[in-house]
Design an enzyme around this catalytic site. Structure first.
Site, PDB file in Angstrom:
ATOM      1  CG  ASN A  51      -1.928  -1.128   1.120  1.00 50.47           C
ATOM      2  OD1 ASN A  51      -2.887  -1.033   0.357  1.00 50.47           O
ATOM      3  ND2 ASN A  51      -1.681  -2.213   1.836  1.00 50.47           N
ATOM      4  CD  GLU A  52       4.731   1.547  -2.641  1.00 54.06           C
ATOM      5  OE1 GLU A  52       5.019   2.264  -1.656  1.00 54.06           O
ATOM      6  OE2 GLU A  52       5.550   0.742  -3.135  1.00 54.06           O
ATOM      7  N   PRO A  53       2.200   5.241  -0.880  1.00 51.50           N
ATOM      8  CG  PRO A  53       3.997   6.694  -0.565  1.00 51.50           C
ATOM      9  CD  PRO A  53       3.655   5.299  -0.997  1.00 51.50           C
TER      10      PRO A  53
END
Ligand code: F6R
Length: 645
Positions: free
Chosen positions: A174-176
């Site tokens: 879950n990236e920025p």
């Protein structure tokens, strides 16, 4: 700093920020001196949960992570299975993520990782293992992900979720930008995440651009979450996650709202938390010399003043009133600290003969010392301490260099081919040596993902050996004092290395016993528990500990330098060796001899600067820091910490 490390035998959840010493913190965390102990305790928590569920006839649903952080936890679980009969028959697992696209058989897949580290060694039924499928058709991904979510829900949700954290602040992938209630889905990987994965893929171009990941919401629904983080590389994202505001830019901050999350950290990963970085801001501290030095350097940085300009007011306004009370006045304290730092500086790293050495970092005698510089890879010596190395030789000490590993994996195929083909061209046609032909064919036929043939690895190692010898000759070290240890743990042909074994330690030990050094220099990168530098350091620590009873060891001092990645903090430095502009150039030239490591090396990492540039920047920065504190203004400084072994 030991006093600030929490209870060492438990990772039991407590509400964050309840103690005075952690009132800046919004996520419960426990900090351990060693990641090995921490990993054991996490494994134990998981094992207890499995057993408890088993007793009740219930299924234990585990959410699992890959990456370097959980490896030791899996090792411990495997041990518990083998030695204590811990059974996984009642366990169902859901892995966080998988690269996309990715075949399960690929050595880069998370399927492969999980089998290697856990599933192949325990009794979990295969149909109870769930890992996102990286071969799912593009247009079926949405329904596939929905089914993954539903399957977790069908089991009543995750009982326990193990996490790592990426430097982007990702959990899972879950990236920025990820939403707090996101579910399992496909995601584009952040550039930083891909750079971090590049070494194991042998280049960023081989790292997939996408992944399938559980969502933040999926993770959040777990009844218990434990996040693991080791090493200084994680320190800044952890500070933001634990002390900062909740933000989609750092998805791990969402965990601040989870009511049963514990972060399990080592001291390096926790080092930027306020209670470690500036403990005087959070409670009472004991003003040891080390703590005082640290506070004064911190204050100088904060108020942008040199030491001798600090006033009582500066101390009082920045939470350091107790220090002034204890020391009397800022005037006396400033002078004491100025002198302490001044005494770390020496142009005589092997000790200055015929001088009063009361306030010098090294002893004056014996006048000519025997020295071993341990270099994990065949270039760390010149990159990290080239200036000091040069001086030690110039000042007449008997300097031995010990290259601990062959470093063969970092030589590109193109470079190896170049050398092999030169040899082919040089030999008359029809008389080319079989071995050289084998190397050329080996390289030309090699498929992606295949490890190099032994002969290719051998050639690559020899290339690095010759580059090293060119550099040590430039510094006038006789070839007989250059030792290539080729430690066996390194020789796997892949990025993943074997654990340190007795043979490795014996080789290091034999060299120390034969040289009987007065000084040993070693790369003090304590950060990455699986990194080559740390393994090489452990080999030195263990060998020295074994040799300790020998009389010559009473005179043997251990100095730690740091690698190309980071430097000692000013308050940690025990010896600072300044370099003139000319010496900086000599060091640069020595690094240049390592040609295969120049111009776009295989393991570049996120730092795109070449090694010589990094080294110069780092040494310049240390010098500037000394100057800003009001000490002499040098072109560059190499820093060392003395280690009590
Ligand atoms: C792995 C995962 C990632 C890693 C993170 C840290 O399944 O989802 O979030 O946990 O990238 O990786 P390491 O532990 O290698 O530093």
């Amino acid at each position: 700093m030991k006093v600030h490390i929490d209870a060492q035998n438990t990772i039991k959840y407590e509400k964050a920020g309840t103690h005075e010493h952690n009132r800046y913190e919004k996520i419960h965390n426990v900090v351990f001196e060693k990641s090995s102990k921490a990993s054991y305790l996490v494994a134990k928590e998981i094992a207890d949960l499995i057993r408890e569920k088993n007793k009740k006839g219930e299924t234990c649903v585990l959410g699992l992570a890959t990456g370097s952080s959980p490896i030791r936890v899996y090792d411990e679980l495997v041990k518990m299975h083998k030695n204590e009969g811990l059974s996984f028959k009642n366990v169902v697992t859901f892995n966080l993520d998988e690269y996309y696209p990715m075949n399960a058989e690929s050595i880069h897949s998370y399927h492969y990782f999980m089998n290697e580290h856990l599933f192949n060694h325990i009794d979990i039924p295969k149909d109870q293992i769930n890992i996102p499928d990286g071969t799912t058709d593009q247009d079926e991904i949405t329904s596939y992900c929905k089914a993954y979510e539903e399957k977790i829900a069908k089991y009543g949700g995750l009982d326990f979720q193990l996490l790592g954290i990426g430097r982007t602040g990702h959990i899972g992938f879950n990236e920025p930008g990820s939403h707090y209630n996101s579910i399992t889905r496909s995601i584009t990987l952040d550039q930083l995440t891909r750079e971090d994965a590049a070494p194991s893929f042998l280049g960023i171009e081989n790292v997939p651009k996408k992944a399938i990941t559980m969502g933040v919401g999926t993770v959040f629904s777990a009844k218990r979450i434990v996040l693991l983080a080791w090493g200084h590389k994680k320190a800044s994202v952890l500070k933001e996650t634990i002390e900062g505001e909740i933000s989609p830019q750092i998805p791990a901050t969402y965990l601040q709202e989870h009511n049963n999350t514990t972060f399990v950290l080592d001291t390096e990963a926790a080092s930027l938390l306020t209670r470690f970085e500036s403990p005087w801001l959070v409670g009472e501290v004991t003003w040891t010399d080390a703590m005082t030095k640290r506070a004064v350097v911190w204050l100088c940085d904060k108020v942008e003043k040199s030491i001798l300009r600090l006033t009582d007011k500066d101390y009082n306004e920045h939470g350091l009133a107790s220090l002034i009370t204890e020391k009397g006045s800022s005037y006396e304290l400033n002078i004491e600290m100025f002198n302490k730092l001044q005494h770390t500086i020496t142009g005589w790293p092997g000790g200055k003969p015929n001088a009063d050495d009361t306030n010098r970092p090294e002893r004056k005698s014996p006048e000519k010392k025997r020295v071993i510089i341990f270099s994990p890879h065949p270039d760390d010596d010149v990159i990290s301490m080239g200036g000091t190395f040069d001086r030690l030789v110039e000042q007449g000490h008997e300097v031995h260099i010990a290259y601990q590993t062959s470093g063969n994996i970092a030589v590109s195929n193109a470079d190896a081919l170049k050398y092999a083909e030169v040899a082919m061209d040089f030999l008359p046609e029809g008389e080319e040596l079989e071995k050289i032909k084998e190397v050329v064919t080996g390289i030309n036929k090699k498929k992606e993902n295949e490890t190099d043939a032994i002969s290719v690895r051998e050639l690559k190692g020899l290339i690095r050996k010759r580059e090293s010898i060119a550099a040590t000759r430039y510094f006038n070290v006789p070839d007989t004092q250059v030792h290539f240890l080729n430690l066996p743990f390194y020789e796997t042909g892949t990025v993943k290395k074997n654990p340190l074994g007795p043979d490795d330690i014996q080789i290091v030990r034999d060299l120390i016993a034969s040289v009987k050094p007065h000084q040993v220099y070693a790369a003090g990168d304590l950060a990455d528990p699986h990194g080559t530098h740390k393994v090489c350091l452990d080999a030195v620590f263990k060998a020295m500990a074994e040799l300790k009873p020998e009389p010559f060891m009473n005179d043997c001092w251990l100095w730690l330098y740091r690698g190309a990645w980071h430097e000692w903090e000013i308050h940690e430095i025990d010896m600072a060796v300044p370099m003139s502009p000319d010496q900086v150039l000599r060091k640069r030239k020595a690094i240049f001899f390592h040609q295969t490591q120049k111009d776009g090396v295989l393991f570049q990492g996120e730092d795109l600067r070449e090694f010589w540039v990094r080294a110069e920047d780092r040494n310049k920065k240390t010098a500037q820091h000394y100057r800003d504190l009001g000490l002499a203004d040098y072109a560059a400084i190499e820093a060392f910490k003395r280690f009590d072994y």
